[in-house]
Design a protein around this motif. Structure first.
Motif, PDB file in Angstrom:
ATOM      1  N   ILE A  49      11.840  17.437  39.822  1.00  0.00           N
ATOM      2  CA  ILE A  49      10.451  17.360  39.369  1.00  0.00           C
ATOM      3  C   ILE A  49      10.381  16.775  37.966  1.00  0.00           C
ATOM      4  O   ILE A  49       9.462  16.016  37.640  1.00  0.00           O
ATOM      5  N   GLU A  72       1.473  23.119  38.290  1.00  0.00           N
ATOM      6  CA  GLU A  72       1.276  22.054  39.273  1.00  0.00           C
ATOM      7  C   GLU A  72      -0.112  22.131  39.903  1.00  0.00           C
ATOM      8  O   GLU A  72      -0.761  21.095  40.139  1.00  0.00           O
ATOM      9  N   HIS A  95       5.351  19.093  44.732  1.00  0.00           N
ATOM     10  CA  HIS A  95       5.869  19.992  43.701  1.00  0.00           C
ATOM     11  C   HIS A  95       5.445  21.436  43.938  1.00  0.00           C
ATOM     12  O   HIS A  95       6.291  22.341  43.985  1.00  0.00           O
TER      13      HIS A  95
END
Length: 358
Positions: A180, A240, A277
């Protein structure tokens, strides 16, 4: 069940990177220092923040901030709006995952309930809170906020999480955090190129649109990591979810300004944050349980927000003279209590009870 709700609340406090992003576009500055920007991901674009390569502006606290996007509310009210936006963004992402679990259990009515409540969270609650807070600025300010946030996540937050996960022996989490971080570096570089194209049209730079997101499922499961890594996963999920919502707002702004490629850049980034994510982190964190357990957690959370959190925000906004915000907080509190009742009714329909009797 109370312990699980309390754990999700505690995780929200740890999202320093997400807190920085909240104030970025509204103030034209990052709330946390981004640090020096160097290396291939940074480049020499104007989006690096100037000749020294630092962030757009350092300093500032969550909830503070004036500037053209501040929304015209007092600092205490804006701080509460920011906390509400973080929670609302997470609720949207979580309820989407719960809806998918209800679908897997062949519970279409519960699936529809979660999908409807998720839409209310994103399209009504978050949209109005963002408007009051002045969350989105102009397109250039939004790109600078995206650059600052992605830089923080790529260079500090996710590498730190990865190191802690490796030390704890959580290899899958360490690998995910590192992946990520690379994604965020790519998003930062694309946003910097877009900012250059926007501010220096004669440079020949074009606005990239970014990769199309994969869809990652989040099945029922338990946490697959140590307790320390689980804290980081919970913080990361909130970040996220917030980024997904924030980029969605930026995309709407760009499209309204006649910049479809910039809108696509933000939309693609938003979907990566949510369907890749967030979903991958949620799998490792054991976010989704059985639908009965999910309903218990949802009802408890909505009840707490409807009886304590939002009424408290409303009282503070009223005392500060922020009438519109106070009214909106009170309306959301009523929505929360209605949603809690609907979740409890759905649980009764399954002939199930919560472990703590709630």
């Amino acid at each position: 069940m109370r312990e699980r709700v309390r754990a999700w609340r505690t995780a929200g406090i740890a999202v320093l990177g997400a807190a920085a992003l909240l104030t970025g576009a509204a103030t034209g500055a990052a709330a946390l220092p981004a640090g020096p920007v160097t290396g291939a991901a940074a480049g020499d674009d104007p989006g690096d923040g100037g000749p020294d390569g630092g962030g757009p502006e350092d300093g500032g606290d969550l909830g503070d901030g004036g500037g053209p996007g501040a929304g015209g509310v007092s600092s205490p009210t804006r701080a509460d709006l920011m906390k509400a936006i973080q929670g609302t963004a997470f609720a949207y992402a979580k309820y989407r995952a719960y809806a998918a679990q209800a679908c897997r259990e062949n519970l279409p009515d519960v699936q529809a309930l979660y999908e409807r409540v998720a839409r209310v969270e994103l399209r009504e609650h978050l949209a109005e809170q963002a408007r009051l807070a002045g969350l989105a600025g102009d397109d250039a300010a939004n790109l600078r906020a995206a650059i600052s946030g992605a830089s923080y996540e790529a260079k500090a937050m996710y590498p730190g999480f990865a190191a802690q996960a490796r030390a704890a022996g959580d290899r899958n989490a360490a690998r995910l955090f590192s992946e990520i971080a690379e994604d965020e570096a790519g998003h930062r570089a694309r946003s910097a190129r877009a900012l250059r194209a926007l501010e220096y049209p004669s440079s020949g730079a074009s606005v990239p649109v970014g990769p199309v997101a994969r869809s990652v499922s989040v099945p029922e499961g338990s946490p697959q990591v140590s307790s320390r890594t689980l804290e980081d996963l919970r913080a990361a999920m909130r970040g996220e979810a917030l980024a997904h919502a924030r980029y969605g707002l930026y995309a709407e702004h760009a499209r309204a300004n006649g910049r479809p490629r910039l809108a696509m850049l933000f939309e693609h980034a938003a979907q990566v944050e949510l369907t890749e994510h967030f979903a991958e982190e949620a799998r490792l964190a054991g976010l989704v349980r059985s639908t009965a357990a999910n309903l218990c957690e949802s009802a408890a959370g909505e009840t707490a927000e409807g009886t304590d959190t939002y009424p408290g925000y409303a009282r503070q906004a009223a005392a500060a003279g922020d009438r519109a915000a106070a009214e909106r907080f009170s309306e959301i509190a009523r929505d929360k209590l209605r949603h809690a009742r609907e979740f409890k009714d759905a649980l009764s329909g399954l002939r199930a009870n919560c472990p703590d009797g709630g």
